[in-house]
Scaffold this motif. Structure first.
Motif, PDB file in Angstrom:
ATOM      1  N   GLY A  56      -7.840  -1.099  17.083  1.00 26.95           N
ATOM      2  CA  GLY A  56      -7.125   0.006  17.825  1.00 26.95           C
ATOM      3  C   GLY A  56      -7.403   1.425  17.252  1.00 26.95           C
ATOM      4  O   GLY A  56      -6.989   2.386  18.002  1.00 26.95           O
ATOM      5  N   LEU A  57      -8.065   1.362  15.941  1.00 25.89           N
ATOM      6  CA  LEU A  57      -8.093   2.792  15.306  1.00 25.89           C
ATOM      7  C   LEU A  57      -9.140   3.599  16.184  1.00 25.89           C
ATOM      8  O   LEU A  57     -10.297   3.025  16.386  1.00 25.89           O
ATOM      9  N   VAL A  58      -8.955   4.851  16.449  1.00 25.71           N
ATOM     10  CA  VAL A  58     -10.031   5.795  17.101  1.00 25.71           C
ATOM     11  C   VAL A  58     -10.780   6.410  16.291  1.00 25.71           C
ATOM     12  O   VAL A  58     -10.372   6.995  15.377  1.00 25.71           O
ATOM     13  N   LEU A  59     -12.208   6.416  16.513  1.00 19.57           N
ATOM     14  CA  LEU A  59     -13.136   7.396  15.767  1.00 19.57           C
ATOM     15  C   LEU A  59     -13.719   8.147  16.788  1.00 19.57           C
ATOM     16  O   LEU A  59     -14.543   7.721  17.545  1.00 19.57           O
ATOM     17  N   PRO A  60     -13.414   9.471  16.627  1.00 21.42           N
ATOM     18  CA  PRO A  60     -13.713  10.320  17.865  1.00 21.42           C
ATOM     19  C   PRO A  60     -15.120  10.852  17.510  1.00 21.42           C
ATOM     20  O   PRO A  60     -15.651  10.857  16.100  1.00 21.42           O
ATOM     21  N   PRO A  61     -15.718  11.602  18.232  1.00 16.26           N
ATOM     22  CA  PRO A  61     -17.033  12.241  18.051  1.00 16.26           C
ATOM     23  C   PRO A  61     -16.897  13.295  17.101  1.00 16.26           C
ATOM     24  O   PRO A  61     -15.614  13.866  16.918  1.00 16.26           O
ATOM     25  N   PRO A  62     -17.586  13.783  16.232  1.00  9.50           N
ATOM     26  CA  PRO A  62     -17.593  14.981  15.200  1.00  9.50           C
ATOM     27  C   PRO A  62     -17.271  16.331  15.776  1.00  9.50           C
ATOM     28  O   PRO A  62     -17.862  16.423  16.891  1.00  9.50           O
ATOM     29  N   PHE A  63     -16.403  17.115  15.210  1.00 10.77           N
ATOM     30  CA  PHE A  63     -16.201  18.599  15.881  1.00 10.77           C
ATOM     31  C   PHE A  63     -17.182  19.360  15.142  1.00 10.77           C
ATOM     32  O   PHE A  63     -17.166  19.211  13.905  1.00 10.77           O
ATOM     33  N   SER A  64     -17.744  20.266  16.105  1.00 14.54           N
ATOM     34  CA  SER A  64     -18.761  21.141  15.478  1.00 14.54           C
ATOM     35  C   SER A  64     -17.938  22.559  15.258  1.00 14.54           C
ATOM     36  O   SER A  64     -17.254  23.088  16.023  1.00 14.54           O
ATOM     37  N   PHE A  65     -18.089  22.936  13.892  1.00 13.69           N
ATOM     38  CA  PHE A  65     -17.592  24.405  13.441  1.00 13.69           C
ATOM     39  C   PHE A  65     -18.639  25.474  13.661  1.00 13.69           C
ATOM     40  O   PHE A  65     -18.304  26.352  13.247  1.00 13.69           O
ATOM     41  N   SER A 118      -5.605  10.092   4.609  1.00 11.05           N
ATOM     42  CA  SER A 118      -4.515  10.674   5.215  1.00 11.05           C
ATOM     43  C   SER A 118      -4.597  10.412   6.666  1.00 11.05           C
ATOM     44  O   SER A 118      -5.404  10.262   7.265  1.00 11.05           O
ATOM     45  N   ALA A 119      -3.360  10.760   7.051  1.00 15.84           N
ATOM     46  CA  ALA A 119      -3.052  10.636   8.749  1.00 15.84           C
ATOM     47  C   ALA A 119      -1.854  11.722   8.872  1.00 15.84           C
ATOM     48  O   ALA A 119      -1.138  11.786   8.088  1.00 15.84           O
ATOM     49  N   ASP A 120      -2.087  12.277  10.375  1.00 10.38           N
ATOM     50  CA  ASP A 120      -1.029  13.170  10.803  1.00 10.38           C
ATOM     51  C   ASP A 120      -0.168  12.338  11.708  1.00 10.38           C
ATOM     52  O   ASP A 120      -0.555  11.690  12.717  1.00 10.38           O
ATOM     53  N   VAL A 121       0.998  12.442  11.608  1.00  6.69           N
ATOM     54  CA  VAL A 121       2.285  11.588  12.040  1.00  6.69           C
ATOM     55  C   VAL A 121       3.537  12.190  12.361  1.00  6.69           C
ATOM     56  O   VAL A 121       3.689  13.179  11.886  1.00  6.69           O
ATOM     57  N   VAL A 122       4.066  11.922  13.583  1.00  6.44           N
ATOM     58  CA  VAL A 122       5.323  12.106  13.830  1.00  6.44           C
ATOM     59  C   VAL A 122       6.062  11.017  14.321  1.00  6.44           C
ATOM     60  O   VAL A 122       5.704  10.020  15.301  1.00  6.44           O
ATOM     61  N   VAL A 123       7.397  10.861  13.545  1.00  7.43           N
ATOM     62  CA  VAL A 123       8.072   9.621  14.012  1.00  7.43           C
ATOM     63  C   VAL A 123       9.532  10.245  14.381  1.00  7.43           C
ATOM     64  O   VAL A 123      10.211  11.131  13.767  1.00  7.43           O
ATOM     65  N   ALA A 124      10.144   9.394  15.477  1.00  9.20           N
ATOM     66  CA  ALA A 124      11.473   9.610  15.874  1.00  9.20           C
ATOM     67  C   ALA A 124      12.086   8.436  16.133  1.00  9.20           C
ATOM     68  O   ALA A 124      11.780   7.380  16.213  1.00  9.20           O
ATOM     69  N   ASP A 125      13.178   8.298  16.656  1.00  7.68           N
ATOM     70  CA  ASP A 125      14.164   7.153  17.064  1.00  7.68           C
ATOM     71  C   ASP A 125      13.431   6.443  18.283  1.00  7.68           C
ATOM     72  O   ASP A 125      13.715   5.471  18.477  1.00  7.68           O
ATOM     73  N   VAL A 174       0.927  -1.231  -0.027  1.00 10.43           N
ATOM     74  CA  VAL A 174      -0.020   0.158  -0.017  1.00 10.43           C
ATOM     75  C   VAL A 174       0.936   1.171   0.063  1.00 10.43           C
ATOM     76  O   VAL A 174       1.614   1.540   0.828  1.00 10.43           O
ATOM     77  N   PRO A 175       0.951   1.971  -1.080  1.00 10.22           N
ATOM     78  CA  PRO A 175       1.841   3.131  -1.275  1.00 10.22           C
ATOM     79  C   PRO A 175       1.392   4.103  -0.136  1.00 10.22           C
ATOM     80  O   PRO A 175       0.523   4.459   0.254  1.00 10.22           O
ATOM     81  N   GLN A 180      -5.446   1.620   7.403  1.00 12.51           N
ATOM     82  CA  GLN A 180      -5.596   1.117   6.038  1.00 12.51           C
ATOM     83  C   GLN A 180      -6.588  -0.172   6.073  1.00 12.51           C
ATOM     84  O   GLN A 180      -7.496  -0.531   5.204  1.00 12.51           O
ATOM     85  N   GLU A 181      -6.558  -0.732   7.295  1.00 11.56           N
ATOM     86  CA  GLU A 181      -7.206  -2.138   7.326  1.00 11.56           C
ATOM     87  C   GLU A 181      -8.747  -1.570   7.460  1.00 11.56           C
ATOM     88  O   GLU A 181      -9.872  -2.158   6.887  1.00 11.56           O
ATOM     89  N   ALA A 182      -9.190  -0.602   8.259  1.00 12.94           N
ATOM     90  CA  ALA A 182     -10.290  -0.258   8.512  1.00 12.94           C
ATOM     91  C   ALA A 182     -11.004   0.516   7.350  1.00 12.94           C
ATOM     92  O   ALA A 182     -12.335   0.210   7.283  1.00 12.94           O
ATOM     93  N   THR A 183     -10.277   1.038   6.624  1.00 15.98           N
ATOM     94  CA  THR A 183     -10.854   1.899   5.546  1.00 15.98           C
ATOM     95  C   THR A 183     -10.651   1.159   4.281  1.00 15.98           C
ATOM     96  O   THR A 183     -11.414   1.598   3.042  1.00 15.98           O
ATOM     97  N   ALA A 184     -10.013   0.183   4.150  1.00 22.17           N
ATOM     98  CA  ALA A 184      -9.577  -0.650   2.989  1.00 22.17           C
ATOM     99  C   ALA A 184      -8.920   0.571   1.981  1.00 22.17           C
ATOM    100  O   ALA A 184      -9.037   0.297   0.797  1.00 22.17           O
ATOM    101  N   ALA A 185      -7.950   1.240   2.269  1.00 24.01           N
ATOM    102  CA  ALA A 185      -7.532   2.406   1.385  1.00 24.01           C
ATOM    103  C   ALA A 185      -6.283   1.696   0.531  1.00 24.01           C
ATOM    104  O   ALA A 185      -5.887   0.575   1.058  1.00 24.01           O
TER     105      ALA A 185
END
Length: 369
Positions: free
Chosen positions: A131-140, A258-265, A3-4, A335-340
């Motif tokens: 383990g994927l988290v689905l939060p309540p919707p944010f109201s704008f 899409s996902a927001d990530v930060v990776v370090a050692d 999965v690219p 990816q598993e939850a969305t079959a992306a």
């Protein structure tokens, strides 16, 4: 990579830095992302944000394309709310002429207003079996009357201009690309710089609304943004697939998430590098506009309270922060939850070297899976 993985870049400006430095850093990151094996490098479009220099995807795509040789470049997404179909197609047609076969045209509805509220499907975090988290919707709703949004709409739109409906607008763009467009006055017109261009079309959406359905009905690729609207990601991709009709462009549904990530050692370092995210998201959620991205020390010294936690909880709970293995595990769950078919990662840290390192570590881990 089965999965690219691809990159989404807002061209963030760090505290103490300038827009010029941010642009240079993004061009360098595009070059490095190509070396690391990422499939695509996409630029977002945002306006009137002091901490974001990504205001023109076509310009930043051209700069990055000139510094790379093979990675695909694109927009996620061009804000069609203040553009015309013709000007957008011509811009990206020119990009394809200069960098043939490498350009993705991602289309979005946004034109200065916050997105419509999602239906209140849940009132607390739902954690899937993987383990994927689905939060309540944010109201704008509280942000709808923001003076900045009003100013942005006015500054991005010609006085007395008649906005074109999104569905009609995309239909015109695709007809111009195909060379089949006929104006209501009967005139057959052709976009010399865009007709027949070797572009890959995407529509991006945050919910199961019109964008998801339109992408399916037109038979184009669809992008769903878990990193901005995580609560609706499953509904959005399901609506797209349900509406999908094969086209000359695409025979089966194709989704990127899409996902927001930060990776370090190590996980502790990753958490420290990610410390400024809360303050940065808060500045967006309050309607003030994204601030320059703070250092970890600046973030630690910023006053903070329970109301601030509540304002950004959905974004913090769905950001993937940790070692490369930890983040790759969470991406695999997404990816598993969305079959992306593809995943799109975005990373912001104060220091450019830390951002580059994050993408490098993740690419290496992902390639070994």
């Amino acid at each position: 990579m089965s999965v690219p993985l691809s990159v989404l870049d807002l061209v963030p400006i760090s505290s103490g830095a300038t827009a010029a430095q941010a642009v240079r850093h993004s061009v360098d990151l595009a070059r490095r992302a190509e070396e690391f094996g990422y499939a695509r490098y996409w630029f977002a479009e945002h306006h009137l944000n002091p901490g974001v220099a990504g205001v023109s995807p076509a310009v930043t795509i051209a700069l990055a394309a000139a510094a790379t040789t093979s990675i695909r470049l694109g927009a996620a997404a061009v804000q069609m709310g203040h553009r015309t179909a013709l000007s957008t197609l011509e811009e990206f047609g020119l990009l394809d002429a200069a960098f043939p076969g490498r350009i993705d045209l991602g289309l979005g509805r946004s034109g200065g207003a916050p997105p419509a509220d999602a239906p209140p499907a849940r009132t607390a975090n739902e954690v899937l079996a993987n383990g994927l988290v689905l939060p309540p919707p944010f109201s704008f709703a509280a942000r709808a009357g923001s003076p900045r949004f009003a100013a942005q709409r006015e500054l991005l739109t010609q006085p007395d201009a008649r906005p074109q409906g999104y569905r009609e607008q995309i239909g015109v763009l695709l007809a111009l690309h195909a060379g089949t467009y006929r104006h209501p006055n009967g005139e057959s017109v052709h976009a010399g710089a865009g007709e027949g261009a070797d572009l890959e079309f995407w529509i991006h959406g945050s919910s199961a609304g019109e964008s998801a359905r339109l992408a399916g009905e037109l038979g184009v690729r669809f992008g769903s943004n878990y990193h901005v609207a995580p609560s609706a990601v499953l509904e959005a991709v399901a609506a797209y697939r349900a509406a999908f009709r094969p086209s000359a462009r695409l025979s089966r549904p194709h989704v990127i998430v899409s996902a927001d990530v930060v990776v370090a050692d190590d996980a502790e370092t990753a958490r420290r590098l990610a410390a400024g995210y809360g303050q940065w998201v808060r500045s967006i959620r309050t309607g003030a506009g994204a601030i320059a991205y703070p250092t970890p020390d600046e973030a630690a010294s910023t006053p903070w309270g329970a109301a601030d936690d509540a304002l950004i909880a959905d974004r913090l709970d769905t950001r993937f922060v940790g070692t490369a293995a930890q983040v790759a595990d969470r991406l695999a769950a997404l990816q598993e939850a969305t079959a992306a078919d593809e995943l799109l990662v975005t990373t912001i840290t104060h220091d450019h070297d830390d951002r580059v390192r994050s993408f490098q570590l993740l690419a290496k881990e992902w390639s070994q899976r």
